[in-house]
Design a protein around this motif. Structure first.
Motif, PDB file in Angstrom:
ATOM      1  N   ASP A 100       5.582 -56.030 -12.513  1.00  0.00           N
ATOM      2  CA  ASP A 100       6.951 -56.313 -12.930  1.00  0.00           C
ATOM      3  C   ASP A 100       6.955 -57.586 -13.767  1.00  0.00           C
ATOM      4  OD1 ASP A 100       9.676 -56.086 -13.215  1.00  0.00           O
ATOM      5  OD2 ASP A 100      10.124 -56.092 -11.075  1.00  0.00           O
ATOM      6  N   TYR A 101       8.052 -57.803 -14.502  1.00  0.00           N
ATOM      7  CA  TYR A 101       8.157 -58.952 -15.401  1.00  0.00           C
ATOM      8  C   TYR A 101       9.569 -59.507 -15.265  1.00  0.00           C
ATOM      9  CZ  TYR A 101       7.198 -61.692 -19.676  1.00  0.00           C
ATOM     10  OH  TYR A 101       6.973 -62.703 -20.577  1.00  0.00           O
ATOM     11  N   GLN A 112      14.189 -61.605  -5.170  1.00  0.00           N
ATOM     12  CA  GLN A 112      14.099 -61.035  -3.831  1.00  0.00           C
ATOM     13  C   GLN A 112      14.184 -59.512  -3.881  1.00  0.00           C
ATOM     14  OE1 GLN A 112      17.370 -62.039  -1.167  1.00  0.00           O
ATOM     15  NE2 GLN A 112      15.950 -62.160   0.561  1.00  0.00           N
ATOM     16  N   ALA A 113      15.100 -58.999  -4.717  1.00  0.00           N
ATOM     17  CA  ALA A 113      15.270 -57.548  -4.834  1.00  0.00           C
ATOM     18  C   ALA A 113      14.037 -56.898  -5.439  1.00  0.00           C
ATOM     19  CB  ALA A 113      16.495 -57.240  -5.690  1.00  0.00           C
ATOM     20  N   ARG A 114      13.442 -57.553  -6.417  1.00  0.00           N
ATOM     21  CA  ARG A 114      12.266 -56.971  -7.063  1.00  0.00           C
ATOM     22  C   ARG A 114      11.057 -56.967  -6.128  1.00  0.00           C
ATOM     23  NH1 ARG A 114      12.144 -57.457 -13.489  1.00  0.00           N
ATOM     24  NH2 ARG A 114      14.372 -57.600 -13.900  1.00  0.00           N
ATOM     25  N   PHE A 119       7.496 -53.508  -2.505  1.00  0.00           N
ATOM     26  CA  PHE A 119       6.940 -53.172  -1.197  1.00  0.00           C
ATOM     27  C   PHE A 119       7.552 -51.905  -0.603  1.00  0.00           C
ATOM     28  CE2 PHE A 119       5.299 -57.410  -1.631  1.00  0.00           C
ATOM     29  CZ  PHE A 119       4.088 -57.347  -0.965  1.00  0.00           C
ATOM     30  N   ARG A 120       8.542 -51.329  -1.303  1.00  0.00           N
ATOM     31  CA  ARG A 120       9.064 -50.026  -0.881  1.00  0.00           C
ATOM     32  C   ARG A 120       8.307 -48.882  -1.524  1.00  0.00           C
ATOM     33  NH1 ARG A 120      14.292 -52.290  -1.592  1.00  0.00           N
ATOM     34  NH2 ARG A 120      14.520 -51.173  -3.560  1.00  0.00           N
ATOM     35  N   THR A 213      12.804 -48.835  -8.078  1.00  0.00           N
ATOM     36  CA  THR A 213      13.860 -49.832  -8.060  1.00  0.00           C
ATOM     37  C   THR A 213      14.797 -49.615  -9.221  1.00  0.00           C
ATOM     38  OG1 THR A 213      14.356 -52.194  -8.296  1.00  0.00           O
ATOM     39  CG2 THR A 213      12.359 -51.392  -9.363  1.00  0.00           C
ATOM     40  N   GLU A 214      16.032 -50.063  -9.069  1.00  0.00           N
ATOM     41  CA  GLU A 214      16.963 -50.020 -10.190  1.00  0.00           C
ATOM     42  C   GLU A 214      16.665 -51.159 -11.166  1.00  0.00           C
ATOM     43  OE1 GLU A 214      21.031 -51.597  -9.297  1.00  0.00           O
ATOM     44  OE2 GLU A 214      20.289 -51.539  -7.238  1.00  0.00           O
TER      45      GLU A 214
END
Length: 259
Positions: A100-101, A112-114, A119-120, A213-214
């Protein structure tokens, strides 16, 4: 009591590093902060972290090269945290193995969301195997295979091609019996395509399935970047095979047949 998961924060700005480390500590990570690329690589080799947040602008080694070297020794999640906003920087970071970036300045809630989204990602013990002599099995057969000894095994035809083996439990890809070195994202893309063998998978579906993720990159071009690297590695291993087909304007299809 030590936290189960380990995170390395690679950041030469003390204030930013402190904020990120506190957030990850609250999320249950045992956090180590490194302010140089050399220190980061040494810590990663020693501690074998689950997560690395990586600034690209480091005083000794460029962060892109650090990410490249991380991928030689670790399959951990890597989130680039950088002030570089150009699309080319994002693509280069993802191309060398980042998951991710995140562009500075950013909110802690977004980071935190990323992290939570990474990890999901599904890591089920499942193997998809392609071996000589097996008959064709459709997508439904792949999805309905029941686990045996904790690993689900399904067969794909080779039709005279050099066989490809993908084991999700071991996160291992073999072509002609030789292991292929894939990044985490490349492996997950291939696994999703193989699981949907013969079916065209849209780019948007690959984003949702692999990034889970969104908070995905601004365009689906990142999928093309990772798929190009994946196809190059597969071609190098088996020049006569073209397993991944581009369906113009739609997405990609895994084709177990030889051209």
């Amino acid at each position: 009591m030590m936290n189960e998961r380990i995170a390395v924060v690679v950041e030469d700005d003390h204030d930013v590093g402190d904020v990120i480390s506190k957030l990850l500590d609250q999320a249950g990570f045992d956090v180590v902060v490194a302010s140089t690329g050399a220190d980061a690589l040494a810590v990663i080799r020693e501690r074998k972290p689950d997560l690395v947040t990586l600034d690209l602008s480091l005083p000794d080694i460029d962060g892109v090269e650090v990410c490249r070297q991380i991928r030689l020794v670790s399959d951990c999640y890597v989130i680039v945290v950088s002030g570089r906003t150009a699309e080319v920087d994002r693509l280069i970071g993802l191309e060398v193995g980042a998951d991710d970036y995140l562009v500075k300045p950013f909110s802690m809630r977004e980071l935190q969301a990323r992290v939570a989204a990474l990890f999901r990602r599904p890591r089920t013990s499942e193997a998809l195997v392609s071996e000589p002599g097996h008959t064709t099995q459709g997508t439904a057969a792949l999805r309905s295979t029941e686990p045996t000894g904790g690993i689900a095994v399904a067969a794909l035809p080779t039709l005279g091609c050099r066989h490809l083996t993908l084991n999700r439990g071991a996160r291992e890809v073999l072509v002609g019996g030789v292991e292929i070195d894939l990044t985490r994202t490349e492996f997950d893309l291939l696994a999703h395509l193989v699981a949907n063998s013969g079916v065209v998978v849209p780019r948007e579906e690959l984003l949702r399935a692999v990034w889970a993720t969104e908070f995905v990159p601004d365009s689906t071009h990142v999928v093309d970047v990772h798929l190009a690297n994946l196809r190059r590695k597969l071609r190098n291993a088996a020049p006569d095979n073209e397993w991944i087909r581009t369906i113009r304007g739609v997405g990609f299809r895994f084709d177990p047949c030889c051209p």
